[in-house]
Scaffold this motif. Structure first.
Motif, PDB file in Angstrom:
ATOM      1  N   TYR A 294       0.830  -1.198   0.000  1.00  0.00           N
ATOM      2  CA  TYR A 294       0.000   0.000   0.000  1.00  0.00           C
ATOM      3  C   TYR A 294       0.872   1.259   0.000  1.00  0.00           C
ATOM      4  N   ALA A 295       1.892   1.278   0.853  1.00  0.00           N
ATOM      5  CA  ALA A 295       2.777   2.452   0.919  1.00  0.00           C
ATOM      6  C   ALA A 295       3.506   2.668  -0.405  1.00  0.00           C
ATOM      7  N   LEU A 296       3.952   1.594  -1.051  1.00  0.00           N
ATOM      8  CA  LEU A 296       4.614   1.729  -2.350  1.00  0.00           C
ATOM      9  C   LEU A 296       3.657   2.246  -3.417  1.00  0.00           C
ATOM     10  N   ASP A 297       2.424   1.741  -3.413  1.00  0.00           N
ATOM     11  CA  ASP A 297       1.451   2.197  -4.392  1.00  0.00           C
ATOM     12  C   ASP A 297       1.130   3.676  -4.215  1.00  0.00           C
ATOM     13  N   VAL A 298       0.993   4.138  -2.980  1.00  0.00           N
ATOM     14  CA  VAL A 298       0.731   5.553  -2.716  1.00  0.00           C
ATOM     15  C   VAL A 298       1.952   6.384  -3.089  1.00  0.00           C
ATOM     16  N   ALA A 299       3.154   5.910  -2.737  1.00  0.00           N
ATOM     17  CA  ALA A 299       4.381   6.661  -3.013  1.00  0.00           C
ATOM     18  C   ALA A 299       4.617   6.841  -4.509  1.00  0.00           C
ATOM     19  N   TYR A 300       4.302   5.842  -5.311  1.00  0.00           N
ATOM     20  CA  TYR A 300       4.530   5.924  -6.751  1.00  0.00           C
ATOM     21  C   TYR A 300       3.298   6.400  -7.529  1.00  0.00           C
ATOM     22  N   GLY A 301       2.265   6.838  -6.826  1.00  0.00           N
ATOM     23  CA  GLY A 301       1.104   7.409  -7.476  1.00  0.00           C
ATOM     24  C   GLY A 301       0.171   6.405  -8.124  1.00  0.00           C
ATOM     25  N   ARG A 302       0.316   5.145  -7.808  1.00  0.00           N
ATOM     26  CA  ARG A 302      -0.579   4.127  -8.387  1.00  0.00           C
ATOM     27  C   ARG A 302      -1.925   4.082  -7.672  1.00  0.00           C
ATOM     28  N   ARG A 303      -1.971   4.724  -6.507  1.00  0.00           N
ATOM     29  CA  ARG A 303      -3.203   4.753  -5.722  1.00  0.00           C
ATOM     30  C   ARG A 303      -3.212   6.065  -4.944  1.00  0.00           C
ATOM     31  N   PRO A 304      -4.342   6.746  -4.882  1.00  0.00           N
ATOM     32  CA  PRO A 304      -4.376   7.992  -4.099  1.00  0.00           C
ATOM     33  C   PRO A 304      -4.406   7.680  -2.604  1.00  0.00           C
ATOM     34  N   PHE A 305      -3.841   8.577  -1.832  1.00  0.00           N
ATOM     35  CA  PHE A 305      -3.863   8.432  -0.380  1.00  0.00           C
ATOM     36  C   PHE A 305      -5.259   8.754   0.131  1.00  0.00           C
ATOM     37  N   VAL A 306      -5.796   7.883   0.964  1.00  0.00           N
ATOM     38  CA  VAL A 306      -7.107   8.081   1.585  1.00  0.00           C
ATOM     39  C   VAL A 306      -6.890   8.131   3.093  1.00  0.00           C
ATOM     40  N   PRO A 307      -7.218   9.273   3.740  1.00  0.00           N
ATOM     41  CA  PRO A 307      -7.025   9.345   5.190  1.00  0.00           C
ATOM     42  C   PRO A 307      -7.801   8.236   5.909  1.00  0.00           C
ATOM     43  N   GLY A 308      -7.152   7.620   6.871  1.00  0.00           N
ATOM     44  CA  GLY A 308      -7.773   6.545   7.638  1.00  0.00           C
ATOM     45  C   GLY A 308      -7.532   5.169   7.042  1.00  0.00           C
ATOM     46  N   GLU A 309      -7.038   5.097   5.816  1.00  0.00           N
ATOM     47  CA  GLU A 309      -6.727   3.813   5.194  1.00  0.00           C
ATOM     48  C   GLU A 309      -5.217   3.612   5.280  1.00  0.00           C
ATOM     49  N   PHE A 310      -4.797   2.477   5.785  1.00  0.00           N
ATOM     50  CA  PHE A 310      -3.363   2.299   5.986  1.00  0.00           C
ATOM     51  C   PHE A 310      -2.824   0.970   5.478  1.00  0.00           C
ATOM     52  N   GLY A 311      -3.563   0.259   4.678  1.00  0.00           N
ATOM     53  CA  GLY A 311      -3.050  -0.986   4.116  1.00  0.00           C
ATOM     54  C   GLY A 311      -4.141  -1.761   3.415  1.00  0.00           C
ATOM     55  N   TYR A 312      -3.720  -2.706   2.577  1.00  0.00           N
ATOM     56  CA  TYR A 312      -4.673  -3.584   1.910  1.00  0.00           C
ATOM     57  C   TYR A 312      -5.042  -4.732   2.847  1.00  0.00           C
ATOM     58  N   PRO A 313      -6.330  -5.006   3.048  1.00  0.00           N
ATOM     59  CA  PRO A 313      -6.671  -6.170   3.878  1.00  0.00           C
ATOM     60  C   PRO A 313      -6.339  -7.466   3.130  1.00  0.00           C
ATOM     61  N   VAL A 314      -5.632  -8.364   3.789  1.00  0.00           N
ATOM     62  CA  VAL A 314      -5.239  -9.637   3.189  1.00  0.00           C
ATOM     63  C   VAL A 314      -5.489 -10.764   4.192  1.00  0.00           C
ATOM     64  N   GLN A 315      -5.509 -11.972   3.675  1.00  0.00           N
ATOM     65  CA  GLN A 315      -5.649 -13.175   4.511  1.00  0.00           C
ATOM     66  C   GLN A 315      -4.673 -14.213   3.983  1.00  0.00           C
ATOM     67  N   ASN A 316      -3.911 -14.837   4.878  1.00  0.00           N
ATOM     68  CA  ASN A 316      -2.875 -15.755   4.422  1.00  0.00           C
ATOM     69  C   ASN A 316      -3.433 -17.114   4.011  1.00  0.00           C
ATOM     70  N   ALA A 317      -2.650 -17.803   3.210  1.00  0.00           N
ATOM     71  CA  ALA A 317      -2.953 -19.182   2.826  1.00  0.00           C
ATOM     72  C   ALA A 317      -2.479 -20.110   3.940  1.00  0.00           C
ATOM     73  N   PRO A 318      -2.900 -21.370   3.935  1.00  0.00           N
ATOM     74  CA  PRO A 318      -2.452 -22.291   4.987  1.00  0.00           C
ATOM     75  C   PRO A 318      -0.925 -22.445   5.003  1.00  0.00           C
TER      76      PRO A 318
END
Length: 133
Positions: free
Chosen positions: A54-78
């Protein structure tokens, strides 16, 4: 306040452990004995946030910064880990042992930034200086 059934972040959905042990009271000589244990653990469904991507995407302009959002929600595999423990008693007071964890050397991610450790082995002997009966 969380509703019933809401899963918390950084906690697995489920974990499991299977442990098999074989012991023999007489192996090569009259007074020796041995045991071998094999364990398999599984961790699945840890919910977390991927801060780095998320930080890389915001830093390189691939995603706009949204206040209160601080990462992509993910879930790991087994993630599976296989362990081994064996010991051989020469006498009741003296024994050799070996212990291995993650012996298949599986490098899987438990969390987006936390890679499991590779295979680890421990070899040694134990001696009991007090008299055993």
């Amino acid at each position: 306040k969380l509703a019933p059934g809401t899963r918390l972040f950084n906690l697995p959905r489920h974990t499991a452990l299977v442990n098999l042990t074989y012991s023999c009271l007489k192996m090569f000589r009259k007074a020796d004995k041995a045991s071998v244990s094999l364990s398999l653990t599984e961790v699945d469904g840890v919910k977390s946030y991927d801060f780095f991507d998320y930080a890389l995407d915001v830093a390189y302009g691939r995603r706009p910064f949204v206040p209160g959002e601080f990462g992509y929600p993910v879930q790991n595999a087994p993630v599976f880990r296989l362990g081994l423990y064996g010991e051989y008693y020469i006498t009741n007071d003296f024994r050799f042992f070996t212990q291995g964890s993650n012996i298949l050397n599986d490098y899987s991610y438990v969390l987006p930034s936390y890679l499991t450790r590779g295979a680890a082995w421990l070899f040694g002997f134990k001696y009991n200086f007090s008299k055993s009966k």
